[in-house]
Design a protein around this motif. Structure first.
Motif, PDB file in Angstrom:
ATOM      1  N   LYS A 142       6.392  20.303  -0.982  1.00  0.00           N
ATOM      2  CA  LYS A 142       5.782  19.553  -0.301  1.00  0.00           C
ATOM      3  C   LYS A 142       5.468  18.379  -1.442  1.00  0.00           C
ATOM      4  CE  LYS A 142       1.785  20.174   1.307  1.00  0.00           C
ATOM      5  NZ  LYS A 142       0.691  20.710   2.061  1.00  0.00           N
ATOM      6  N   ILE A 143       6.084  16.821  -1.367  1.00  0.00           N
ATOM      7  CA  ILE A 143       5.716  16.054  -2.089  1.00  0.00           C
ATOM      8  C   ILE A 143       4.169  15.150  -1.613  1.00  0.00           C
ATOM      9  CG2 ILE A 143       6.596  14.029  -3.121  1.00  0.00           C
ATOM     10  CD1 ILE A 143       7.776  16.424  -4.003  1.00  0.00           C
ATOM     11  N   ASN A 144       3.290  15.034  -2.791  1.00  0.00           N
ATOM     12  CA  ASN A 144       2.071  14.551  -2.456  1.00  0.00           C
ATOM     13  C   ASN A 144       1.974  13.268  -2.706  1.00  0.00           C
ATOM     14  OD1 ASN A 144      -0.600  14.287  -1.595  1.00  0.00           O
ATOM     15  ND2 ASN A 144      -1.518  15.343  -3.294  1.00  0.00           N
ATOM     16  N   CYS A 145       2.723  12.404  -2.488  1.00  0.00           N
ATOM     17  CA  CYS A 145       2.624  10.699  -2.319  1.00  0.00           C
ATOM     18  C   CYS A 145       3.575  10.223  -1.376  1.00  0.00           C
ATOM     19  CB  CYS A 145       3.235  10.384  -3.746  1.00  0.00           C
ATOM     20  SG  CYS A 145       4.713  11.068  -4.284  1.00  0.00           S
TER      21      CYS A 145
ATOM     22  N   GLN B 243       3.620  10.549   4.074  1.00  0.00           N
ATOM     23  CA  GLN B 243       4.081  11.125   2.856  1.00  0.00           C
ATOM     24  C   GLN B 243       5.451  11.317   2.508  1.00  0.00           C
ATOM     25  OE1 GLN B 243       0.495  14.218   2.374  1.00  0.00           O
ATOM     26  NE2 GLN B 243       2.288  15.246   2.059  1.00  0.00           N
ATOM     27  N   HIS B 244       5.960  11.223   1.285  1.00  0.00           N
ATOM     28  CA  HIS B 244       7.348  11.443   1.055  1.00  0.00           C
ATOM     29  C   HIS B 244       7.766  12.575   1.903  1.00  0.00           C
ATOM     30  CE1 HIS B 244       8.897   8.388  -1.587  1.00  0.00           C
ATOM     31  NE2 HIS B 244       7.848   8.318  -2.545  1.00  0.00           N
TER      32      HIS B 244
ATOM     33  N   MET C 149      -5.062  12.916   5.297  1.00  0.00           N
ATOM     34  CA  MET C 149      -3.787  12.205   4.787  1.00  0.00           C
ATOM     35  C   MET C 149      -2.816  12.733   5.525  1.00  0.00           C
ATOM     36  SD  MET C 149      -4.748   9.499   2.921  1.00  0.00           S
ATOM     37  CE  MET C 149      -3.159   9.118   1.947  1.00  0.00           C
ATOM     38  N   GLU C 150      -2.724  14.242   5.446  1.00  0.00           N
ATOM     39  CA  GLU C 150      -1.499  14.933   6.025  1.00  0.00           C
ATOM     40  C   GLU C 150      -1.389  15.096   7.577  1.00  0.00           C
ATOM     41  OE1 GLU C 150      -0.449  18.519   3.909  1.00  0.00           O
ATOM     42  OE2 GLU C 150      -1.266  17.972   1.871  1.00  0.00           O
ATOM     43  N   GLU C 151      -2.560  14.966   7.879  1.00  0.00           N
ATOM     44  CA  GLU C 151      -2.871  14.934   9.270  1.00  0.00           C
ATOM     45  C   GLU C 151      -2.341  13.630  10.064  1.00  0.00           C
ATOM     46  OE1 GLU C 151      -3.929  15.840  13.535  1.00  0.00           O
ATOM     47  OE2 GLU C 151      -3.111  16.981  11.835  1.00  0.00           O
TER      48      GLU C 151
ATOM     49  N   VAL D 113       0.778  -1.163  -0.049  1.00  0.00           N
ATOM     50  CA  VAL D 113      -0.071  -0.123  -0.024  1.00  0.00           C
ATOM     51  C   VAL D 113       0.678   1.213   0.163  1.00  0.00           C
ATOM     52  CG1 VAL D 113      -1.679   1.274   1.363  1.00  0.00           C
ATOM     53  CG2 VAL D 113      -1.898  -1.151   1.105  1.00  0.00           C
ATOM     54  N   ALA D 114       0.333   2.148  -0.765  1.00  0.00           N
ATOM     55  CA  ALA D 114       1.508   3.442  -0.873  1.00  0.00           C
ATOM     56  C   ALA D 114       0.197   4.640  -0.915  1.00  0.00           C
ATOM     57  CB  ALA D 114       2.001   3.589  -2.207  1.00  0.00           C
ATOM     58  N   ARG D 115       0.738   6.005  -0.793  1.00  0.00           N
ATOM     59  CA  ARG D 115      -0.159   7.169  -1.039  1.00  0.00           C
ATOM     60  C   ARG D 115       0.283   7.490  -2.257  1.00  0.00           C
ATOM     61  NH1 ARG D 115      -0.468   9.925   4.572  1.00  0.00           N
ATOM     62  NH2 ARG D 115      -0.355   8.316   6.158  1.00  0.00           N
ATOM     63  N   TRP D 116      -0.767   8.023  -2.876  1.00  0.00           N
ATOM     64  CA  TRP D 116      -0.713   8.788  -4.265  1.00  0.00           C
ATOM     65  C   TRP D 116      -1.573   9.681  -4.467  1.00  0.00           C
ATOM     66  CZ3 TRP D 116       2.820   9.425  -7.783  1.00  0.00           C
ATOM     67  CH2 TRP D 116       2.383   9.846  -8.952  1.00  0.00           C
TER      68      TRP D 116
END
Length: 307
Positions: free
Chosen positions: A287-290, A296-297, A250-252, A98-101
């Motif tokens: 800020k990298i959104n994945c 996040q990265h 997601m960022e929280e 599972v990853a964030r994208w």
């Protein structure tokens, strides 16, 4: 439906046009993903919340040095045996499917996080590390996999890998033995006790990736060291919780996870303050959104001291 990360995706994330090397790299790598359904997404979020709530979660800091020595020792043994680049890749890559994208969770193969990592790092290298730079110093280089990979497309630059784990310097010595033409050396370095006897060449790049994250708020000594040594350019891929939007789920979750791990904080804010005081010039930050399952990265900042 299976999708694949493409050149436009990475250009959107980074905010600049990619070079030919990066375009080919993206085409060659397996960067396929599939969005999760609601039940899968809920299960992942619940797992992250439980992880953050776990009082046994290990916090970053110099007390973990033995863990790094042990982890890099595994890389050393496998590299001595096979002598291949893959033996240098840290074992923390490839743990999750599972990853964030782009603000959501996706199902991926276990090579996805590493492949996405090198696409982003190499794109930054190609964008900012031009032929005018003669040396690169990676602080917190671990098994030197970023430097070794850079050597595959930049044969001229002199590379110095620095790490507080002694095993890192052993790995670099073996890399030199197995690759006679590589221009690399290793030095021991502790962010919390910078060695001012270390020479930094004038036309050089200072680079960190997921290394300063281990020192929490104890980053001013390193910044003072860099300002004293005055490299031509600095590139940091590091946590920047101060940049996260805490009104975004997601960022929280990333913010709370980084806080629980005691990762780097207020480093970017301090650099912004230094720029206001005409101590440094910030060339690029993003800020990298994945990213990976739990956060996040790392964010990216490119800057240089003002003479």
């Amino acid at each position: 439906m299976i999708k694949k990360v493409n050149v436009n995706d990475i250009e959107e994330i980074l905010g600049f046009k990619l070079c030919e090397y990066s375009v080919k790299q993206i085409d060659d790598l397996n960067l396929e993903y599939q969005y999760t359904d609601k039940s899968e997404r809920d299960e992942i979020i619940l797992d992250i919340i439980k992880k953050i709530s776990n009082n046994d979660m290990e916090r970053a800091g110099d007390h973990r040095l033995n863990r790094w020595e042990s982890g890099w020792h595994e890389n050393l043994i496998s590299y001595k045996s096979e002598g291949k680049y893959k033996n240098l890749i840290p074992r923390y890559f490839g743990k999750y499917d599972v990853a964030r994208w782009k603000g959501d969770f996706v199902k991926v193969n276990k090579a996805f996080d590493y492949n996405l990592h090198i696409v982003i790092v190499d794109a930054i290298f190609h964008k900012f590390i031009t032929n005018e730079y003669t040396h690169i110093y990676e602080f917190g280089c671990g098994p030197a996999y970023n430097l070794y990979r850079m050597w595959s497309y930049n044969k001229l630059i002199n590379m110095v890998g620095l790490d507080w784990a002694n095993i890192s310097q052993e790995i670099i010595n073996v890399i030199k033995e197995k690759n006679k033409n590589i221009k690399i050396s290793g030095e021991n370095f502790n962010f919390m006790h910078p060695n001012y006897k270390l020479d930094i060449e004038e036309s050089s790049v200072v680079f960190t990736h997921s290394a300063l994250e281990q020192i929490g708020e104890s980053h001013k000594d390193f910044i003072d060291f860099v300002l004293c040594k005055k490299p031509a350019l600095c590139i940091n891929f590091e946590p920047a919780p101060e940049l996260l939007n805490r009104d975004c789920l997601m960022e929280e979750l990333t913010f709370l996870y980084q806080k629980k791990r005691n990762y780097l904080r207020n480093y970017f804010s301090y650099l912004f303050e230094l720029e206001k005081n005409n101590k440094i010039k910030i060339i690029y930050h993003k800020k990298i959104n994945c990213g990976s399952r739990y956060m996040q990265h790392q964010s990216i900042i490119v800057w240089k001291p003002i003479a």
